[in-house]
Write a protein that holds these residues in place. Structure first.
Motif, mmCIF file in Angstrom:
data_model
loop_
_atom_site.group_PDB
_atom_site.id
_atom_site.type_symbol
_atom_site.label_atom_id
_atom_site.label_comp_id
_atom_site.label_asym_id
_atom_site.label_seq_id
_atom_site.Cartn_x
_atom_site.Cartn_y
_atom_site.Cartn_z
ATOM 1 N N TYR A 8 -11.449 -19.743 0.180
ATOM 2 C CA TYR A 8 -12.576 -20.329 -0.547
ATOM 3 C C TYR A 8 -12.922 -21.698 0.032
ATOM 4 N N SER A 9 -14.179 -22.059 -0.076
ATOM 5 C CA SER A 9 -14.597 -23.396 0.323
ATOM 6 C C SER A 9 -13.985 -24.407 -0.640
ATOM 7 N N PRO A 10 -13.862 -25.661 -0.235
ATOM 8 C CA PRO A 10 -13.178 -26.657 -1.076
ATOM 9 C C PRO A 10 -13.906 -26.942 -2.382
ATOM 10 N N CYS A 11 -13.138 -27.106 -3.440
ATOM 11 C CA CYS A 11 -13.727 -27.469 -4.725
ATOM 12 C C CYS A 11 -14.014 -28.968 -4.740
ATOM 13 N N GLY A 12 -15.033 -29.340 -5.485
ATOM 14 C CA GLY A 12 -15.433 -30.742 -5.523
ATOM 15 C C GLY A 12 -14.821 -31.534 -6.657
ATOM 16 N N SER A 13 -14.327 -30.848 -7.681
ATOM 17 C CA SER A 13 -13.810 -31.556 -8.851
ATOM 18 C C SER A 13 -12.459 -32.207 -8.605
ATOM 19 N N LYS A 14 -11.694 -31.647 -7.683
ATOM 20 C CA LYS A 14 -10.341 -32.160 -7.459
ATOM 21 C C LYS A 14 -10.025 -32.344 -5.977
ATOM 22 N N CYS A 15 -10.127 -31.274 -5.196
ATOM 23 C CA CYS A 15 -9.647 -31.300 -3.809
ATOM 24 C C CYS A 15 -10.310 -32.363 -2.948
ATOM 25 N N THR A 16 -11.618 -32.478 -3.043
ATOM 26 C CA THR A 16 -12.340 -33.430 -2.196
ATOM 27 C C THR A 16 -12.844 -34.635 -2.971
ATOM 28 N N ASN A 17 -12.393 -34.767 -4.204
ATOM 29 C CA ASN A 17 -12.814 -35.881 -5.057
ATOM 30 C C ASN A 17 -11.844 -37.049 -4.889
ATOM 31 N N MET A 18 -12.262 -38.069 -4.160
ATOM 32 C CA MET A 18 -11.384 -39.194 -3.874
ATOM 33 C C MET A 18 -11.009 -39.975 -5.132
ATOM 34 N N LYS A 19 -11.746 -39.767 -6.223
ATOM 35 C CA LYS A 19 -11.420 -40.434 -7.488
ATOM 36 C C LYS A 19 -10.300 -39.704 -8.231
ATOM 37 N N ASN A 20 -10.025 -38.490 -7.790
ATOM 38 C CA ASN A 20 -8.938 -37.717 -8.390
ATOM 39 C C ASN A 20 -7.652 -38.013 -7.623
ATOM 40 N N LYS A 21 -6.638 -38.480 -8.310
ATOM 41 C CA LYS A 21 -5.402 -38.876 -7.641
ATOM 42 C C LYS A 21 -4.719 -37.706 -6.937
ATOM 43 N N ASN A 22 -5.082 -36.487 -7.306
ATOM 44 C CA ASN A 22 -4.480 -35.302 -6.695
ATOM 45 C C ASN A 22 -5.348 -34.704 -5.585
ATOM 46 N N ASN A 23 -6.317 -35.462 -5.086
ATOM 47 C CA ASN A 23 -7.145 -34.950 -3.984
ATOM 48 C C ASN A 23 -6.274 -34.757 -2.747
ATOM 49 N N ILE A 24 -6.719 -33.882 -1.871
ATOM 50 C CA ILE A 24 -5.916 -33.588 -0.676
ATOM 51 C C ILE A 24 -6.440 -34.293 0.576
ATOM 52 N N ILE A 25 -7.602 -34.920 0.499
ATOM 53 C CA ILE A 25 -8.165 -35.570 1.680
ATOM 54 C C ILE A 25 -7.261 -36.696 2.176
ATOM 55 N N SER A 26 -6.685 -37.454 1.268
ATOM 56 C CA SER A 26 -5.796 -38.548 1.667
ATOM 57 C C SER A 26 -4.625 -38.029 2.500
ATOM 58 N N LYS A 27 -4.055 -36.914 2.069
ATOM 59 C CA LYS A 27 -2.931 -36.325 2.798
ATOM 60 C C LYS A 27 -3.391 -35.748 4.130
ATOM 61 N N ILE A 28 -4.553 -35.134 4.141
ATOM 62 C CA ILE A 28 -5.102 -34.592 5.383
ATOM 63 C C ILE A 28 -5.320 -35.713 6.385
ATOM 64 N N ASP A 29 -5.924 -36.812 5.932
ATOM 65 C CA ASP A 29 -6.182 -37.938 6.826
ATOM 66 C C ASP A 29 -4.890 -38.506 7.405
ATOM 67 N N GLU A 30 -3.839 -38.435 6.629
ATOM 68 C CA GLU A 30 -2.540 -38.941 7.083
ATOM 69 C C GLU A 30 -1.937 -38.051 8.170
ATOM 70 N N LEU A 31 -2.153 -36.737 8.045
ATOM 71 C CA LEU A 31 -1.495 -35.779 8.939
ATOM 72 C C LEU A 31 -2.330 -35.333 10.128
ATOM 73 N N ILE A 32 -3.642 -35.342 9.991
ATOM 74 C CA ILE A 32 -4.506 -34.709 10.985
ATOM 75 C C ILE A 32 -4.372 -35.315 12.379
ATOM 76 N N THR A 33 -3.994 -36.589 12.456
ATOM 77 C CA THR A 33 -3.880 -37.256 13.753
ATOM 78 C C THR A 33 -2.700 -36.750 14.573
ATOM 79 N N LYS A 34 -1.845 -35.948 13.968
ATOM 80 C CA LYS A 34 -0.721 -35.372 14.703
ATOM 81 C C LYS A 34 -1.195 -34.358 15.736
ATOM 82 N N TRP A 35 -2.393 -33.826 15.535
ATOM 83 C CA TRP A 35 -2.954 -32.826 16.437
ATOM 84 C C TRP A 35 -4.158 -33.403 17.186
#
Length: 235
Positions: free
Chosen positions: A135-162
């Motif tokens: 599924y495409s990313p949900c906007g209420s949580k996954c890509t919502n930077m105001k939500n403490k459980n968003n995953i973008i922060s973790k992605i940004d931390e890891l993506i530079t490994k590749w």
């Protein structure tokens, strides 16, 4: 299975480079082959998250080699136990998870993969990273930077490994498990937020079978604008 609060399935993959030391655009035909292989191997028809490192230099049967430990049976056994595959460092190529539904909270599949992706990051040399989402990313949580459980922060931390990466999904998340339609504007904004992350607009794709067409992968952005096919299901 509930679809409310689900976001996307994660898969880590690699594609060909244009040259020995150059960064190339993603090969959409090869990406389509990889996504089809993953969906068929794990019978993905709903929210499941998969992460896999695929070598930049591939051989004829490279997918069988990459997934030799992550067999259909081994992954199914873990998912049936509500666990993450492999759940340890025994496989540094593949991670698979599905959402964990708690009484008051859902631990999303992609978040569970990110929590277990370090072995892949440690062995990321000469591999291409792709996040595949059914599924495409949900906007209420996954890509919502105001939500403490968003995953973008973790992605940004890891993506530079590749050195190379891509995010891929097959189905637009346009309706909750209770049947509530998700506004198209929310789907557009979710993709924009993902594009603004270190994933990058040019690395987001939808791989699916359009009506009366063959299975294919398309770019979700044109000049940083979301294309219609990535926010509308056509069936």
């Amino acid at each position: 299975m509930k679809m409310a609060n689900l976001c996307w399935v994660v898969v880590t993959l690699t594609l060909f480079l244009a040259g020995e030391n150059s960064v190339a655009a993603t090969d959409k035909e090869q990406l389509a082959d990889i996504v089809k292989f993953i969906m068929n191997r794990f019978n993905i028809k709903t929210q499941v998250s998969v992460a896999v490192n695929i070598p930049m230099k591939t051989t004829q049967n490279y997918l069988q080699e990459v997934f030799k430990k992550a067999t259909t049976a081994a992954v199914k056994r873990k998912l049936n136990q509500a666990s993450v595959y492999p759940g340890d460092s025994s496989d540094n190529t593949v991670v698979v998870a599905k959402p964990d539904f708690q009484e008051r909270y859902t631990d999303h599949a992609e978040a569970r993969v990110l929590e277990n992706i370090q072995p892949l990051a440690d062995s990321s040399n000469a591999t291409f990273l792709v996040f595949y989402s059914f599924y495409s990313p949900c906007g209420s949580k996954c890509t919502n930077m105001k939500n403490k459980n968003n995953i973008i922060s973790k992605i940004d931390e890891l993506i530079t490994k590749w050195k190379q990466h891509a995010f891929v999904f097959s189905r637009v998340f346009d309706k909750t498990g209770t049947g509530i339609t998700i506004d198209k504007a929310e789907s557009v904004e979710a993709l924009k937020q993902l594009g603004n992350s270190r994933i990058g607009h040019e690395n987001i794709f939808r791989c699916y079978k359009p009506k009366n067409k063959d299975f294919q992968c398309i770019s979700c952005f044109m000049d940083k604008n979301v294309v219609k096919e990535c926010v509308v299901n056509d069936d």
